[in-house]
Design an enzyme around this catalytic site. Structure first.
Site, PDB file in Angstrom:
ATOM      1  N   ASP A   1       4.108  -5.285   2.907  1.00  0.00           N
ATOM      2  CA  ASP A   1       2.848  -4.556   2.926  1.00  0.00           C
ATOM      3  C   ASP A   1       2.301  -4.366   1.516  1.00  0.00           C
ATOM      4  OD1 ASP A   1       2.778  -4.345   5.661  1.00  0.00           O
ATOM      5  OD2 ASP A   1       3.570  -2.301   5.731  1.00  0.00           O
TER       6      ASP A   1
ATOM      7  N   THR B   1      14.844  -1.813  17.052  1.00  0.00           N
ATOM      8  CA  THR B   1      16.275  -2.147  16.989  1.00  0.00           C
ATOM      9  C   THR B   1      16.777  -2.382  15.580  1.00  0.00           C
ATOM     10  OG1 THR B   1      15.915  -4.537  17.194  1.00  0.00           O
ATOM     11  CG2 THR B   1      16.045  -3.254  19.241  1.00  0.00           C
TER      12      THR B   1
ATOM     13  N   ASP C   1       7.701  -0.798   2.002  1.00  0.00           N
ATOM     14  CA  ASP C   1       7.695  -2.107   2.657  1.00  0.00           C
ATOM     15  C   ASP C   1       7.146  -3.137   1.678  1.00  0.00           C
ATOM     16  OD1 ASP C   1       6.556  -4.397   4.214  1.00  0.00           O
ATOM     17  OD2 ASP C   1       7.331  -3.234   5.900  1.00  0.00           O
TER      18      ASP C   1
ATOM     19  N   ARG D   1      11.816  -7.958  11.158  1.00  0.00           N
ATOM     20  CA  ARG D   1      12.691  -6.919  11.678  1.00  0.00           C
ATOM     21  C   ARG D   1      12.008  -6.156  12.798  1.00  0.00           C
ATOM     22  NH1 ARG D   1      14.793  -2.036   7.942  1.00  0.00           N
ATOM     23  NH2 ARG D   1      12.562  -1.515   8.063  1.00  0.00           N
TER      24      ARG D   1
END
Length: 208
Positions: A202, A107, A199, A103
């Site tokens: 991560d 944006t 995340d 991603r």
């Protein structure tokens, strides 16, 4: 499309631990393996079976065996890799493909960078896996790639979903069922799931 939120007590307990900030990568990975296996049980619940004649130590009998199409597991890189081991433990004969999408942080749109699939992918039931169904863009693009390869039986398995992501898949791919451990509240302004768990990539790999 049908949305299946798998609310088994073991899944919910393990997910609660995963959500906590203090849960480290080692425990996060192990819990994700375990939840993926448990989710896989639900994803494969409707696999076709056939009658087979076998011999037990006592007598001959008619048992059940899997019939029809074989399976493929396709994680969306990189976080989807964290769901593969649990599924392979459940379905050892499944082949594994990979679709690389990330991603763009500005944006929030998915960017494609890699695709490697089994040669007979179009003849298999495909389980696409990605821990987070946020905007739904990456999952939708991955499903598009699979359909372009001829895949007609696709299921999407995720750990946590946002309503926005579910709506995206429902609009783009009404023939694809979604299996998740939780349907969370919303996306924030950065397109992260709330309450979510941060995340996933991560936290799986210990990166930031």
């Amino acid at each position: 499309m049908s949305l299946k939120v798998v609310n088994h007590p073991l899944i919910q307990h393990k997910l609660t631990i995963m959500r906590q900030t203090e849960t480290g990568s080692k425990d996060f990975r192990q819990l994700l393996d375990e939840i993926s296996l448990l989710l896989g049980y639900e994803v494969t619940r409707d696999l076709p079976v056939k009658d087979v004649i076998i011999e037990t130590p006592m007598c001959e009998m008619t048992g059940k065996a899997l019939a029809g199409k074989k399976l493929a597991i396709v994680p969306i890189l990189r976080a989807g890799l964290g769901m593969v081991n649990g599924l392979v433990d459940l379905i050892p004969a499944a082949k594994v493909g990979h679709i690389g999408l990330y991603r763009d942080h500005d944006t929030h749109k998915p960017v494609f960078y890699y695709c490697k699939l089994p040669e007979d992918i179009e003849n298999r039931i495909v389980i696409v896996c990605d821990p987070m169904l946020a905007t739904g863009g990456s999952a939708s693009d991955a499903i598009n790639m699979l359909k372009e390869k001829g895949c007609a039986s696709i299921k999407l398995m995720c750990l946590v979903a946002a309503p926005e992501g579910v709506a995206k898949i429902e609009a783009d791919h009404p023939d694809v069922d979604i299996f998740t451990a939780a349907l969370d509240e919303k996306l924030n302004e950065d397109a992260y799931i709330v309450p979510g768990l941060g995340d996933a990539g991560d936290r799986i790999f210990g990166t930031k």
